[in-house]
Design an enzyme around this catalytic site. Structure first.
Site, PDB file in Angstrom:
ATOM      1  N   ASP A 101      25.700 -66.599  38.363  1.00 56.25           N
ATOM      2  CA  ASP A 101      25.978 -65.544  37.419  1.00 56.25           C
ATOM      3  C   ASP A 101      26.591 -64.271  38.134  1.00 56.25           C
ATOM      4  O   ASP A 101      27.065 -63.509  37.498  1.00 56.25           O
ATOM      5  CB  ASP A 101      24.760 -64.814  36.790  1.00 56.25           C
ATOM      6  CG  ASP A 101      23.795 -66.048  36.106  1.00 56.25           C
ATOM      7  OD1 ASP A 101      24.520 -66.993  35.307  1.00 56.25           O
ATOM      8  OD2 ASP A 101      22.697 -66.182  36.498  1.00 56.25           O
ATOM      9  N   HIS A 141      17.173 -67.101  43.041  1.00 52.90           N
ATOM     10  CA  HIS A 141      17.246 -68.192  42.184  1.00 52.90           C
ATOM     11  C   HIS A 141      15.732 -68.827  42.283  1.00 52.90           C
ATOM     12  O   HIS A 141      15.439 -68.781  43.481  1.00 52.90           O
ATOM     13  CB  HIS A 141      18.485 -69.030  42.332  1.00 52.90           C
ATOM     14  CG  HIS A 141      18.662 -70.102  41.494  1.00 52.90           C
ATOM     15  ND1 HIS A 141      18.011 -71.360  41.657  1.00 52.90           N
ATOM     16  CD2 HIS A 141      19.478 -70.268  40.535  1.00 52.90           C
ATOM     17  CE1 HIS A 141      18.325 -72.059  40.546  1.00 52.90           C
ATOM     18  NE2 HIS A 141      19.485 -71.521  39.739  1.00 52.90           N
TER      19      HIS A 141
HETATM   20  C1  MLT Z   1      21.332 -72.964  35.775  1.00 48.89           C
HETATM   21  O1  MLT Z   1      22.436 -73.204  36.316  1.00 48.89           O
HETATM   22  O2  MLT Z   1      20.734 -73.586  34.839  1.00 48.89           O
HETATM   23  C2  MLT Z   1      20.350 -71.757  36.419  1.00 48.89           C
HETATM   24  O3  MLT Z   1      21.167 -71.710  37.620  1.00 48.89           O
HETATM   25  C3  MLT Z   1      18.917 -71.812  36.163  1.00 48.89           C
HETATM   26  C4  MLT Z   1      18.332 -72.747  36.843  1.00 48.89           C
HETATM   27  O4  MLT Z   1      18.856 -73.613  37.340  1.00 48.89           O
HETATM   28  O5  MLT Z   1      17.185 -72.866  36.893  1.00 48.89           O
END
Ligand code: MLT
Length: 427
Positions: free
Chosen positions: A363, A306
């Protein structure tokens, strides 16, 4: 005491104020840098740029902490409902009994969409992607219900926000029904937010779907965990659009488009496709992980790593913990969940992933849970959008209530120098 950062350019020293957030984050304020030095900063992809001050969501990616309005995500997942979490994100405080009652009643009151809007579904081919339909329909609501655009008083804003969140589930379910050629199912006022969505998704004219408590709890959890995530791509898009003075519907429709991308909201579907492929082809997981590390292949471990977390994404821990319980009740043992857990085990014991601090993200387990609930893969990103809507609205509100600065980044131009126009017959 405000601290100062010193920047030396061509022998001259410039003082830059350091802004400190409530959780001790330090940011160098460069807003006057160009005026005082003639320089801008370059940070392609905004990997190290704070684009705003926000009081909505806090993430500590090193420690794996996520809080909405100061409240740890673990506590909200265990105790809150999606409707309550929406209020918290938008208004900054947990609602009182009275506030929650009125807020929920607005969701019920506005759950229907204008009858004329249903005809729009006939205009989309059944192969149309639900995210395209969702984005188009969010904009279309404002044409049918122009009073929604009146958001200047706290009352009208509240009604518009509740209407948007409420109608979103009606549109999402209707777009699914249209895509499979089934009649659209109307909402039922006595059902709660999540049960009502499941009813509209799975009831048919001659048979009501009775959602079981586990499925409702699973949906509640998924929506709460997706409700906000500070300056992710779609929320930043909403803020960018909002900064031009665009209304909440136009801004959130843009958020849907940003979320649609496979690098953002589309990743949960990619995880399930990967797990299904590993299952169907009986792939050896050690071998698969070895191939992922091999730079000559384009294989990626979907749902791992992430941009912000260099630790376990707290949302993934909650989902993993709850997935076992939910799945055993919903569909017995799911081979994809078993593969996901084994794959995680292999990866997290491998120095390659440890050194790069690559951990499962939100995810990795969400798709497996959605699948067990009977949600088709092409609706996964729509589910993410339903969850993220309160976060988008909270971000829209923060921009709308601020001093009205238009977001307008600069660039470093790297194209041709000045040159003459050449008439077409001389080229
Ligand atoms: C989100 O929840 O939007 C995703 O984990 C992506 C992010 O935070 O950049």
């Amino acid at each position: 005491m405000t601290s100062i950062a010193k920047l030396r350019i061509d022998g001259a020293t410039h003082d830059l104020p350091v802004v400190v957030g409530t959780e001790g984050e330090h940011a160098i304020d460069i807003s006057k840098l160009r005026d005082t030095t003639g320089h801008i900063t370059l940070d392609e992809g905004y990997t190290n740029t704070g684009s705003c001050r926000s009081a909505i969501t806090f993430i500590d990616g090193e420690k794996g902490i996520l809080r909405y309005r100061g409240i740890p995500i673990e506590q909200l997942a265990a105790n809150s409902t999606f409707v309550e979490t929406c209020w918290l994100l938008i208004y900054g405080e947990l609602p009182t009994h009275e506030q929650l009652k009125r807020w929920s009643s607005l969701f019920t009151k506005y759950e229907m969409i204008h009858e004329g809007l249903y005809h729009h579904f006939d205009g989309f081919p059944s192969t149309g992607h639900p995210m395209a339909i969702l984005s188009a329909m969010i904009n279309a609501i404002s044409c049918y219900e122009p009073d929604l655009m009146e958001m200047e008083s706290p009352t009208t804003f509240q009604i518009s926000a509740a209407r948007l969140i409420s109608k979103l589930r009606t549109i999402a379910a209707a777009s699914y029904k249209a895509s499979i050629g089934q009649p659209i199912i109307y909402p039922k006022p006595h059902l709660d937010y999540c049960s009502n969505f499941l009813h509209m998704m799975f009831s048919i004219p001659f048979g009501d779907y009775e959602p079981d408590p586990e499925t409702v709890a699973a949906l509640q959890l998924i929506l709460i965990l997706h409700a906000d995530h500070e300056q992710n791509c779609s929320s930043s898009t909403v803020r960018m659009v909002a900064s031009s003075g665009a209304n909440m519907f136009a801004s959130c429709a843009a958020g849907v488009c940003a979320l649609w991308g496979p690098l953002h909201g589309g990743a949960n579907a990619a995880v399930v496709e990967m797990l299904q492929n590993l299952h169907d082809n009986r792939v050896d997981l050690n071998d698969y992980v070895a191939r992922i590390k091999d730079k000559s292949t384009s294989l990626r471990l979907m749902g791992f790593g992430h941009r912000v977390y260099k630790n376990y994404d707290p949302r993934a821990s909650i989902m993993k913990e709850r997935a076992d319980k939910l799945l055993s009740k919903l569909k017995g043992v799911d081979p994809l969940l078993e593969i996901a857990k084994r794959l995680e085990d292999v990866a997290l014991n491998d120095p390659y992933f440890i050194e790069r601090r690559l951990y499962p993200n939100v995810d990795f387990y969400s798709g497996v849970i959605l699948r067990a609930m009977g949600i088709p893969v092409n609706m996964f990103t729509v589910m993410f959008a339903m969850g993220r809507m309160p976060g988008w609205i909270a971000n829209w509100k923060e921009v709308h209530d601020s001093d009205g600065v238009l977001y307008r980044p600069r660039q470093v131009y790297v194209g041709s120098g000045p040159r003459e126009y050449v008439p077409i017959d001389q080229r």
